[in-house]
Design an enzyme around this catalytic site. Structure first.
Site, short mmCIF file in Angstrom:
data_model
loop_
_atom_site.label_atom_id
_atom_site.label_comp_id
_atom_site.label_asym_id
_atom_site.label_seq_id
_atom_site.Cartn_x
_atom_site.Cartn_y
_atom_site.Cartn_z
N ASP A 196 43.13 44.50 36.19
CA ASP A 196 43.28 45.15 37.49
C ASP A 196 41.92 45.50 38.11
OD1 ASP A 196 45.28 46.48 39.34
OD2 ASP A 196 44.10 48.26 38.84
N GLU A 238 41.70 40.38 38.45
CA GLU A 238 42.03 40.61 39.85
C GLU A 238 40.76 41.09 40.54
OE1 GLU A 238 44.71 43.31 42.88
OE2 GLU A 238 43.51 44.16 41.28
#
Ligand code: TEU
Ligand code: CA
Length: 541
Positions: A196, A238
């Site tokens: 993330d 990401e």
């Protein structure tokens, strides 16, 4: 001999947002056992890897992207035993599983933060970022990125909600603790991670260099050496703020820090530049094609790409890039254009049946980003209706409504009222109905993935746009030494005439309607197809 390629380059990944996938214990919340009961559905689609959005212990301020204990499972999703059982069943089914790794920040309810905020000399103080005075950085979820802590009379930094304090990656002790946690999960037998907002960990707050900050490579290299180096795993970072060139560097074939990254250039084209995601702009297909072209060219034989149009933060692909009056055709068209490219395909739950976005009343929305933005924009003088228009187009809850399994109450997702409302179109649009149709979207995705795996050209071929400045057609040609494919996708509801006669000897591999004759080409609305040609083997050898 053809070069053997890493397994994750040919894998198809399916993202599960656990809150909204399948409820097994009658509380309206999706859970691990619910996922476990649907592995056939996923496997049958041709999926190799499941990416599970966070299921760790969390107060759920940001639906699990605020973790209060990395080593525990949130009881709303099940137990550690359920998790181990799921991992083992996924493996038995011949699939792999990657988990979400959220280490840019924790929850403010994480033990580290509970300690850190007690006093300036607490041993955990330096796990987070503190300043006497805040600077101008704003939170992604509206308002300042700084919150005052009364007990110690300093501000802590949080790029997301004030319940998501950013970790201080400059602290080596923190870094080692994170690596140890990563290794514990990998030792349990999971097959990798989706990392993330990992482009944020190298940031320098004081110079306001956040995404792709000065320490990013150093920390990724260190993480790689401590955790990933000797393991055959998939890591996908990401990186919303990373350039295409840097994406290529980070995934470079000589010393890849990560297997691949999610690069977001194509995702920001329908917003007014510099004004953020809520400032809507009509998508220009030429710009869209140019971004993909640049991605394909820049990463070719250098790095590795991931292919996605949506996820749990993005609107539904068909609502955003397709056309709901041609829902089935345009869903297939988008998949064909996207998955015909080089890179690892990602499917977000429900995309395989063409699920659509929602237009809820304000009170039905749950997402913190949406709700904070609404308040913030209202205060700044925006009108309710205009804000709602942005929310309909871009709100994250568009993709977070429960998966529509069938036409029974609550769409077969749960037998009680779900945590977020179901899209009211579930009677017409659900997995059961889609699967029963001969020309279903699900079956089309499945066939597309079979074809992708059959021909090496999909992972090896070059990429060239055909009619690059055409505003309604996305056409490209891919080549290897002895194969070629022509991929055609129409983004128009009109019939379009175009000359593709030089490809008339190509054979149609897959299409969303009757294959058209490339000698006299008229492209029907939202048509898509992949045409294939094999060069005479002897001519090349
Ligand atoms: O998303 C990162 C991110 O940049 C998003 O917040 C994005 O800016 C926003 O959704 C676009 O509107 C990741 C997760 O995918 C997201 O769900 C989390 O909320 C966020 O990080 C914080 O962990
Ligand atoms: Ca449940």
């Amino acid at each position: 001999m053809e070069k053997k390629i890493e397994w994750w380059k040919n894998a198809i990944v399916y993202q599960i947002y656990p809150l909204s996938f399948k409820d097994s214990n009658h509380d309206g919340i999706g859970d691990l056992n619910g996922i476990n009961s649907k592995l056939d559905y996923i496997k049958n689609l041709g999926i190799d890897v499941i990416w599970l959005s966070p299921v760790y212990q969390s107060p759920m301020d940001d639906n699990g992207y605020d973790i209060s204990d990395y080593k525990r499972i949130n009881p709303i999703f099940g137990t550690m035993e359920d998790m181990e059982n799921l991992v083992s069943n996924i493996h038995k089914n011949g699939m792999k599983i990657i988990m979400d790794l959220v280490v840019n920040h924790t929850s403010d309810e994480h033990q580290w933060f509970i300690e850190a905020k007690k006093s300036k000399d607490n041993p955990y103080r330096d796990y987070y970022i503190w300043r006497d005075q805040p600077n101008q950085i704003q939170s992604v979820f509206s308002g300042p990125a700084w919150t005052y802590n009364e007990a110690t009379k300093q501000y802590y930094f949080h790029l997301f909600s004030n319940k998501q304090p950013d970790l201080n990656w400059h602290n080596p002790k923190l870094r080692l603790e994170i690596y140890q946690m990563i290794n514990e999960w990998l030792d349990k037998g999971i097959d990798g991670f989706r990392l993330d907002v990992i482009d944020l960990i190298g940031k320098d707050i004081d110079s306001m260099s956040l995404s792709d900050g000065p320490y990013l490579n150093q920390y990724l290299q260190e993480m790689h050496d401590h955790c990933f180096k000797n393991r055959d795993i998939l890591t996908v970072g990401e990186m919303p703020g990373l350039s295409i060139k840097r994406a290529s560097e980070i995934t470079n074939q000589k010393n890849p820090l990560l297997s691949m990254i999610f690069q977001f250039s194509h995702i920001s084209l329908d917003e007014i530049p510099g004004q953020g995601k809520w400032a809507l702009k009509k998508l220009d297909l030429v710009e869209f094609k140019n971004v993909f072209n640049k991605l394909q060219q820049t990463l070719f034989e250098k790095g590795w790409n991931s292919l996605f149009l949506t996820n749990h933060d993005q609107p539904r692909a068909v609502s955003r890039f397709g056309n709901l009056s041609f829902r089935k055709k345009s869903s297939k068209m988008l998949a064909t254009v996207l998955y015909g490219m080089q890179g690892t395909p990602y499917v977000f739950q429900g995309e395989e049946i063409g699920m659509t976005g929602v237009q809820f009343e304000l009170s039905q929305y749950k997402d913190i980003e949406t709700l904070n933005m609404y308040r913030d924009h209202l205060q700044k003088g925006y009108k309710h209706d205009d804000i709602m228009t942005s929310i309909y187009a871009k709100g994250r809850d568009n993709s977070r409504t429960p998966l529509q399994w069938d036409d029974t109450q609550n769409a077969g997702f749960s037998d009680v009222q779900p945590w977020i409302d179901i899209n009211p179109n579930y009677k017409e649009l659900n997995a059961k109905k889609d699967l029963a149709e001969k020309d279903s979207i699900y079956n089309y995705f499945k066939e597309l993935f079979t074809i992708r795996k059959k021909y090496r050209i999909f992972d090896q071929g070059t990429f060239e746009l055909i009619y690059p400045s055409h505003h309604e057609l996305f056409i490209y040609l891919r080549k290897t030494k002895n194969e070629a494919i022509l991929v055609i996708g129409s983004f128009s509801e009109n019939r379009i005439e175009i000359d593709l006669s030089e490809y008339s000897q190509y054979q149609c591999l897959i299409t969303n309607e009757t294959p058209i004759d490339l000698k006299q080409t008229v492209i029907p609305p939202y048509y898509c197809a992949i045409y294939y040609k094999k060069e005479d083997y002897h001519a090349n050898h």
